[in-house]
Every structure is written in structure tokens, then in C-alpha cells.
Scaffold this motif. Structure first.
Motif, mmCIF file in Angstrom:
data_model
loop_
_atom_site.group_PDB
_atom_site.id
_atom_site.type_symbol
_atom_site.label_atom_id
_atom_site.label_comp_id
_atom_site.label_asym_id
_atom_site.label_seq_id
_atom_site.Cartn_x
_atom_site.Cartn_y
_atom_site.Cartn_z
ATOM 1 N N PRO A 26 0.829 -1.215 0.000
ATOM 2 C CA PRO A 26 0.000 0.000 0.000
ATOM 3 C C PRO A 26 0.856 1.255 0.000
ATOM 4 C CG PRO A 26 -0.039 -1.051 2.158
ATOM 5 C CD PRO A 26 0.721 -1.965 1.238
ATOM 6 N N VAL A 27 0.331 2.292 -0.625
ATOM 7 C CA VAL A 27 1.020 3.578 -0.671
ATOM 8 C C VAL A 27 0.718 4.308 0.627
ATOM 9 C CG1 VAL A 27 1.207 5.750 -1.918
ATOM 10 C CG2 VAL A 27 0.783 3.634 -3.161
ATOM 11 N N ASP A 28 1.719 4.966 1.185
ATOM 12 C CA ASP A 28 1.580 5.674 2.449
ATOM 13 C C ASP A 28 0.991 7.060 2.196
ATOM 14 O OD1 ASP A 28 1.830 6.101 5.173
ATOM 15 O OD2 ASP A 28 3.854 6.902 4.984
ATOM 16 N N HIS A 29 -0.253 7.314 2.631
ATOM 17 C CA HIS A 29 -0.920 8.596 2.436
ATOM 18 C C HIS A 29 -0.960 9.347 3.766
ATOM 19 C CE1 HIS A 29 -2.284 7.787 -1.621
ATOM 20 N NE2 HIS A 29 -2.603 6.573 -1.228
ATOM 21 N N HIS A 30 -0.457 10.563 3.741
ATOM 22 C CA HIS A 30 -0.489 11.422 4.927
ATOM 23 C C HIS A 30 -0.811 12.844 4.521
ATOM 24 C CE1 HIS A 30 1.667 8.088 6.812
ATOM 25 N NE2 HIS A 30 1.304 8.613 7.964
ATOM 26 N N GLN A 31 -1.443 13.568 5.436
ATOM 27 C CA GLN A 31 -1.618 15.005 5.277
ATOM 28 C C GLN A 31 -0.972 15.622 6.507
ATOM 29 O OE1 GLN A 31 -5.600 16.269 4.576
ATOM 30 N NE2 GLN A 31 -4.984 18.346 4.094
ATOM 31 N N GLY A 32 0.207 16.193 6.290
ATOM 32 C CA GLY A 32 1.021 16.625 7.428
ATOM 33 C C GLY A 32 1.542 15.375 8.110
ATOM 34 N N GLN A 33 1.339 15.284 9.412
ATOM 35 C CA GLN A 33 1.800 14.109 10.147
ATOM 36 C C GLN A 33 0.699 13.076 10.371
ATOM 37 O OE1 GLN A 33 3.078 15.305 14.034
ATOM 38 N NE2 GLN A 33 1.189 16.383 14.486
ATOM 39 N N PHE A 34 -0.506 13.367 9.891
ATOM 40 C CA PHE A 34 -1.646 12.492 10.138
ATOM 41 C C PHE A 34 -1.926 11.593 8.939
ATOM 42 C CE2 PHE A 34 -2.393 16.403 12.587
ATOM 43 C CZ PHE A 34 -2.388 15.858 13.861
ATOM 44 N N PRO A 35 -2.338 10.353 9.192
ATOM 45 C CA PRO A 35 -2.739 9.492 8.071
ATOM 46 C C PRO A 35 -3.991 10.072 7.410
ATOM 47 C CG PRO A 35 -3.103 8.394 10.185
ATOM 48 C CD PRO A 35 -2.439 9.682 10.481
ATOM 49 N N ALA A 36 -4.075 9.929 6.098
ATOM 50 C CA ALA A 36 -5.174 10.547 5.363
ATOM 51 C C ALA A 36 -5.718 9.601 4.308
ATOM 52 C CB ALA A 36 -4.691 11.833 4.702
ATOM 53 N N VAL A 37 -6.997 9.766 4.044
ATOM 54 C CA VAL A 37 -7.681 9.057 2.964
ATOM 55 C C VAL A 37 -8.348 10.125 2.112
ATOM 56 C CG1 VAL A 37 -9.531 7.462 2.387
ATOM 57 C CG2 VAL A 37 -8.083 7.023 4.367
ATOM 58 N N THR A 38 -8.234 10.012 0.807
ATOM 59 C CA THR A 38 -8.826 10.984 -0.097
ATOM 60 C C THR A 38 -10.052 10.373 -0.762
ATOM 61 O OG1 THR A 38 -6.665 11.959 -0.542
ATOM 62 C CG2 THR A 38 -8.422 12.423 -2.118
ATOM 63 N N LEU A 39 -11.174 11.068 -0.625
ATOM 64 C CA LEU A 39 -12.412 10.671 -1.299
ATOM 65 C C LEU A 39 -12.757 11.782 -2.279
ATOM 66 C CD1 LEU A 39 -14.474 9.479 1.789
ATOM 67 C CD2 LEU A 39 -13.166 8.074 0.196
ATOM 68 N N SER A 40 -13.056 11.430 -3.498
ATOM 69 C CA SER A 40 -13.393 12.413 -4.520
ATOM 70 C C SER A 40 -14.855 12.274 -4.909
ATOM 71 C CB SER A 40 -12.528 12.208 -5.768
ATOM 72 O OG SER A 40 -11.175 12.364 -5.450
#
Length: 124
Positions: free
Chosen positions: A9-23
């Protein structure tokens, strides 16, 4: 040659927090404000924990940011109109008299648009 397997899996983060992107895309005839309201309502109905933070990006974020500053813009416009009317009439009271008629005039105008089935547009 890449040594990582394809199923890592690709590591997704926004800043230091884990993130999930929904479009999402807008359905034809649906405004961005309606979509953001529906998403916020669905988020509240899911009962998400307080640690889970949902934010918009792109045009939805710009839309929410513009709504946040709207009360300040309206207040600034009223103050500017008061100052202009005060200079015009050389009075402190007459601008208040004129500005006090605007809410009822606006409600009347919107009711007439609704009554005659006109959209709120530049021409209307």
C-alpha cells in the motif's frame, strides 16, 4: 528495477496524520453548496468519532472559505453604504432610515420573483 512488490500500500499522509482521499463529482443541476451540505449531513449521520477530521480540498474548500468570510463582507458593505448616505444627506439619522427599509424591500422583491416563477438573476 523496483524491489517493492506491487501489492504494497502507498503511504498517504496530510502533514503528520494518516489521510484518505475521497473524490466526488457534481450531478447535473446540483450546486456545490448542496453537495457539501449533503456530505456534512452524511458525516454527522455516520456518527464519526471526534478524532476523525473531514476537510474539503480544491473548489469545495474555497467555497467553504468564502462562506466563512461572508458575514464580514456584508457588514462592511452596510457600513460603506451608511457612510456614503451619511455624506450625501449630511446626517447621521437619514442613512439609518433608508437602510431600515432594505430588509422589507428585499423580502418583497424575493416574494415577487417566487410568485412569478423568475430565477434570481442579473436581469431579475
Amino acid at each position: 528495477m523496483d524491489d517493492a512488490p506491487d501489492d504494497v500500500p502507498v503511504d498517504h499522509h496530510q502533514g503528520q496524520f494518516p489521510a484518505v482521499t475521497l473524490s466526488f463529482n457534481l450531478a447535473p443541476g446540483v450546486a456545490l453548496g448542496q453537495a457539501t451540505t449533503a456530505i456534512r449531513r452524511a458525516e454527522a449521520q455516520l456518527g464519526t468519532p471526534s478524532e476523525l477530521v473531514g476537510t474539503f480540498q480544491g473548489s469545495a474548500q474555497a467555497f467553504e472559505d468564502s462562506l466563512a468570510s461572508e458575514p464580514y463582507l456584508i457588514a462592511a458593505a452596510i457600513v460603506a453604504v451608511y457612510i456614503i448616505l451619511g455624506v450625501l444627506y449630511e446626517s447621521y439619522v437619514h442613512p439609518l432610515t433608508i437602510l431600515s427599509t432594505l430588509p422589507s424591500a428585499g423580502v418583497g422583491a424575493l416574494l415577487m420573483l417566487k410568485l412569478f416563477h423568475f430565477d434570481l438573476s442579473v436581469i431579475a
